[in-house]
Design an enzyme around this catalytic site. Structure first.
Site, PDB file in Angstrom:
ATOM      1  N   LEU A 184      -6.425   0.721 -23.145  1.00 43.66           N
ATOM      2  CA  LEU A 184      -5.226   0.599 -22.311  1.00 43.66           C
ATOM      3  C   LEU A 184      -3.989   0.581 -23.190  1.00 43.66           C
ATOM      4  O   LEU A 184      -3.991  -0.009 -24.275  1.00 43.66           O
ATOM      5  CB  LEU A 184      -5.291  -0.677 -21.471  1.00 43.66           C
ATOM      6  CG  LEU A 184      -6.480  -0.815 -20.518  1.00 43.66           C
ATOM      7  CD1 LEU A 184      -6.241  -1.974 -19.558  1.00 43.66           C
ATOM      8  CD2 LEU A 184      -6.755   0.463 -19.744  1.00 43.66           C
ATOM      9  N   GLY A 194     -10.470  -0.398 -23.558  1.00 44.87           N
ATOM     10  CA  GLY A 194     -10.459   0.512 -22.411  1.00 44.87           C
ATOM     11  C   GLY A 194     -11.017   1.894 -22.754  1.00 44.87           C
ATOM     12  O   GLY A 194     -11.525   2.599 -21.870  1.00 44.87           O
ATOM     13  N   ASN A 236     -13.216  -5.105 -27.268  1.00 48.31           N
ATOM     14  CA  ASN A 236     -12.721  -6.098 -28.234  1.00 48.31           C
ATOM     15  C   ASN A 236     -11.594  -6.963 -27.659  1.00 48.31           C
ATOM     16  O   ASN A 236     -10.779  -7.505 -28.399  1.00 48.31           O
ATOM     17  CB  ASN A 236     -12.220  -5.381 -29.491  1.00 48.31           C
ATOM     18  CG  ASN A 236     -11.089  -4.411 -29.192  1.00 48.31           C
ATOM     19  OD1 ASN A 236     -11.097  -3.750 -28.170  1.00 48.31           O
ATOM     20  ND2 ASN A 236     -10.102  -4.343 -30.065  1.00 48.31           N
ATOM     21  N   GLU A 237     -11.532  -7.066 -26.316  1.00 45.59           N
ATOM     22  CA  GLU A 237     -10.398  -7.732 -25.666  1.00 45.59           C
ATOM     23  C   GLU A 237     -10.079  -9.116 -26.230  1.00 45.59           C
ATOM     24  O   GLU A 237      -8.915  -9.463 -26.384  1.00 45.59           O
ATOM     25  CB  GLU A 237     -10.646  -7.847 -24.151  1.00 45.59           C
ATOM     26  CG  GLU A 237     -10.312  -6.595 -23.356  1.00 45.59           C
ATOM     27  CD  GLU A 237     -11.355  -5.499 -23.491  1.00 45.59           C
ATOM     28  OE1 GLU A 237     -12.338  -5.687 -24.233  1.00 45.59           O
ATOM     29  OE2 GLU A 237     -11.182  -4.442 -22.860  1.00 45.59           O
TER      30      GLU A 237
HETATM   31  N1  CO8 Z   1      -1.611   0.878 -26.865  1.00 50.01           N
HETATM   32  C1  CO8 Z   1      -0.389   1.260 -27.309  1.00 50.01           C
HETATM   33  N2  CO8 Z   1      -0.153   1.734 -28.536  1.00 50.01           N
HETATM   34  C2  CO8 Z   1      -1.208   1.814 -29.383  1.00 50.01           C
HETATM   35  C3  CO8 Z   1      -2.502   1.418 -29.001  1.00 50.01           C
HETATM   36  C4  CO8 Z   1      -2.675   0.935 -27.671  1.00 50.01           C
HETATM   37  N3  CO8 Z   1      -3.872   0.548 -27.209  1.00 50.01           N
HETATM   38  N4  CO8 Z   1      -3.323   1.608 -30.041  1.00 50.01           N
HETATM   39  C5  CO8 Z   1      -2.581   2.106 -31.044  1.00 50.01           C
HETATM   40  N5  CO8 Z   1      -1.300   2.233 -30.656  1.00 50.01           N
HETATM   41  C6  CO8 Z   1      -0.173   2.769 -31.432  1.00 50.01           C
HETATM   42  C7  CO8 Z   1      -0.001   2.037 -32.765  1.00 50.01           C
HETATM   43  O1  CO8 Z   1       0.777   0.863 -32.617  1.00 50.01           O
HETATM   44  C8  CO8 Z   1       0.718   3.087 -33.571  1.00 50.01           C
HETATM   45  O2  CO8 Z   1       2.078   3.132 -33.162  1.00 50.01           O
HETATM   46  P1  CO8 Z   1       3.247   3.583 -34.193  1.00 50.01           P
HETATM   47  O3  CO8 Z   1       2.897   4.988 -34.609  1.00 50.01           O
HETATM   48  O4  CO8 Z   1       4.476   3.477 -33.380  1.00 50.01           O
HETATM   49  O5  CO8 Z   1       3.196   2.609 -35.335  1.00 50.01           O
HETATM   50  C9  CO8 Z   1       0.064   4.389 -33.102  1.00 50.01           C
HETATM   51  O6  CO8 Z   1      -0.493   4.110 -31.821  1.00 50.01           O
HETATM   52  C10 CO8 Z   1      -1.047   4.892 -34.017  1.00 50.01           C
HETATM   53  O7  CO8 Z   1      -1.957   3.825 -34.227  1.00 50.01           O
HETATM   54  P2  CO8 Z   1      -2.723   3.627 -35.619  1.00 50.01           P
HETATM   55  O8  CO8 Z   1      -1.825   3.920 -36.756  1.00 50.01           O
HETATM   56  O9  CO8 Z   1      -3.383   2.288 -35.579  1.00 50.01           O
HETATM   57  O10 CO8 Z   1      -3.816   4.812 -35.506  1.00 50.01           O
HETATM   58  P3  CO8 Z   1      -5.189   4.937 -36.294  1.00 50.01           P
HETATM   59  O11 CO8 Z   1      -5.620   6.352 -36.117  1.00 50.01           O
HETATM   60  O12 CO8 Z   1      -5.106   4.399 -37.678  1.00 50.01           O
HETATM   61  O13 CO8 Z   1      -6.211   3.979 -35.500  1.00 50.01           O
HETATM   62  C11 CO8 Z   1      -7.124   3.033 -33.491  1.00 50.01           C
HETATM   63  C12 CO8 Z   1      -6.558   4.290 -34.184  1.00 50.01           C
HETATM   64  C13 CO8 Z   1      -8.450   2.656 -34.167  1.00 50.01           C
HETATM   65  C14 CO8 Z   1      -7.380   3.367 -32.042  1.00 50.01           C
HETATM   66  C15 CO8 Z   1      -6.122   1.877 -33.663  1.00 50.01           C
HETATM   67  O14 CO8 Z   1      -4.826   2.337 -33.260  1.00 50.01           O
HETATM   68  C16 CO8 Z   1      -6.433   0.649 -32.847  1.00 50.01           C
HETATM   69  O15 CO8 Z   1      -7.343  -0.106 -33.205  1.00 50.01           O
HETATM   70  N6  CO8 Z   1      -5.681   0.441 -31.756  1.00 50.01           N
HETATM   71  C17 CO8 Z   1      -5.783  -0.757 -30.932  1.00 50.01           C
HETATM   72  C18 CO8 Z   1      -6.903  -0.596 -29.983  1.00 50.01           C
HETATM   73  C19 CO8 Z   1      -7.009  -1.790 -29.081  1.00 50.01           C
HETATM   74  O16 CO8 Z   1      -7.232  -2.900 -29.520  1.00 50.01           O
HETATM   75  N7  CO8 Z   1      -6.866  -1.544 -27.795  1.00 50.01           N
HETATM   76  C20 CO8 Z   1      -6.961  -2.584 -26.821  1.00 50.01           C
HETATM   77  C21 CO8 Z   1      -6.088  -2.270 -25.635  1.00 50.01           C
HETATM   78  S1  CO8 Z   1      -6.382  -3.452 -24.339  1.00 50.01           S
HETATM   79  C22 CO8 Z   1      -7.569  -2.740 -23.339  1.00 50.01           C
HETATM   80  O17 CO8 Z   1      -7.880  -1.594 -23.459  1.00 50.01           O
HETATM   81  C23 CO8 Z   1      -8.247  -3.557 -22.252  1.00 50.01           C
HETATM   82  C24 CO8 Z   1      -7.378  -4.556 -21.653  1.00 50.01           C
HETATM   83  C25 CO8 Z   1      -8.033  -5.335 -20.528  1.00 50.01           C
HETATM   84  C26 CO8 Z   1      -7.018  -6.271 -19.941  1.00 50.01           C
HETATM   85  C27 CO8 Z   1      -7.618  -7.414 -19.224  1.00 50.01           C
HETATM   86  C28 CO8 Z   1      -6.569  -8.523 -19.004  1.00 50.01           C
HETATM   87  C29 CO8 Z   1      -7.001  -9.534 -17.967  1.00 50.01           C
END
Ligand code: CO8
Length: 298
Positions: free
Chosen positions: A104, A149, A173-174
């Site tokens: 997400l 997500g 990994n929430e």
């Molecule tokens: N949302 C928004 N922006 C993101 C996200 C995301 N999920 N993931 C990465 N970005 C952004 C980064 O901040 C970065 O931004 P910028 O270029 O402005 O600095 C850009 O995307 C590129 O990211 P990386 O440099 O980290 O890219 P890599 O290729 O090195 O790595 C990954 C890719 C492995 C995907 C890494 O970005 C990562 O681990 N991202 C986080 C993933 C994550 O933890 N997602 C969880 C989202 S929450 C969810 O999905 C479920 C929520 C359920 C809610 C329930 C509530 C009750």
């Protein structure tokens, strides 16, 4: 429903000639959805009428995060494919290098109004309901990392093929973000890898390397990175040999208890999400997590 209104407001260009995944030119109904406020579609669908297989390419740089716009496009594409009785299989893949989907879009949940969060959550639910309950054979061709997500998206599919590259990770990994996977995320994972594996993974917010994911059944097959799509296509051919009606009913039988639970609790689930995500402490956790992502990059 907000996403339905979006559907009505979007221009769909039917009948474009485009190149199918097999390198053939195929006529309609390959389509591209166009948004009023954006120049490039976040989803590209190639549909080969001769095989009855559609390929959905996620192409939202940098990491295919599941934003409101992205999910709305995805739901529109799915609805169109589902309505086409000739379309029997769907492969979901990413055009972004190293990433299937980052899950997400955190920016949709950070610093947003309760109304926005509610609208966002509704389309997250819609995506899950459509994919988990799809009549099509669905295969995730996972050529990169797929946290949270992104993992959920792949778990909605009938089969997961992942690139055998230890740099990639997948799971829900929430908890690492200080948030809690909702019951339907949890049950989708339980239905795939069982209660104990889910309990450990969710509590610790573990992200698994492909070999570990294969071991617990989170993915079904690992293949060399350059073969993910080819193997997905071959697997699809096999699945499509099974009598359609019998396979669909079996799928519904396995998945409907979870689907029905969300269907009957949709509004309460939205309210839960909104009141949780807009809490000051949760907003702080999200901000810290985003800062951590930036620092890791620097
Ligand atoms: N949302 C928004 N922006 C993101 C996200 C995301 N999920 N993931 C990465 N970005 C952004 C980064 O901040 C970065 O931004 P910028 O270029 O402005 O600095 C850009 O995307 C590129 O990211 P990386 O440099 O980290 O890219 P890599 O290729 O090195 O790595 C990954 C890719 C492995 C995907 C890494 O970005 C990562 O681990 N991202 C986080 C993933 C994550 O933890 N997602 C969880 C989202 S929450 C969810 O999905 C479920 C929520 C359920 C809610 C329930 C509530 C009750």
């Amino acid at each position: 429903m907000a996403w339905r209104a979006a559907l009505r407001s979007k221009a769909v260009i039917p009948g474009l000639l485009s190149c199918s995944s097999h390198g053939r030119l195929c006529a309609s109904p390959t389509f591209i959805t166009q948004r009023n406020n954006s120049t490039s579609p976040k989803i590209k669908v190639d549909y080969d009428q001769t095989t009855g297989v559609a390929v959905m390419h996620m192409q939202s740089p940098p990491v295919n995060s599941l934003s409101l716009d992205f999910l709305t496009e995805l739901c529109i594409s799915l609805e169109k494919l589902e309505m086409d009785k000739g379309c029997r299989g769907l492969i979901i893949t990413s055009n972004q290098p190293k990433v299937f989907s980052a899950g997400l879009d955190i920016l949709e949940m950070y610093g947003k109004s309760p109304e926005h969060c509610g609208e966002f959550w509704k389309v997250v639910q819609e995506m899950w309901l459509k994919l988990y309950g799809s009549n099509m054979v669905t295969i995730a061709a996972i050529g990169g990392s797929s946290p949270a997500g992104g993992c959920l998206l792949s778990l909605t599919c009938d089969y997961r093929i992942m690139a055998d590259n230890p740099r990639y990770t997948i799971s829900l990994n929430e908890t690492k973000l200080g948030i809690i996977a909702p019951f339907w995320f949890k049950e989708t994972m339980v239905n795939t890898v069982g209660h104990r594996n889910t309990e450990v993974a969710l509590q610790l917010g573990l992200l698994y390397k492909p070999a570990e994911a294969l071991k617990i059944g989170l993915v079904d097959q690992l293949v060399p990175e350059d073969q993910v799509f080819t193997v997905a296509t071959q697997t699809m051919t096999k699945w499509l040999t099974i009598p359609e009606h019998a396979r669909q009913i079996t799928k519904s039988m396995m998945r409907n208890p979870t689907i029905d639970k969300l269907r009957t609790n949709r509004e309460a689930d939205i309210q839960n999400f909104v009141s949780f995500i807009t809490k000051e402490s949760i907003q702080k956790s999200l901000r810290m997590y985003m800062e951590m992502l930036k620092q890791r990059k620097a």
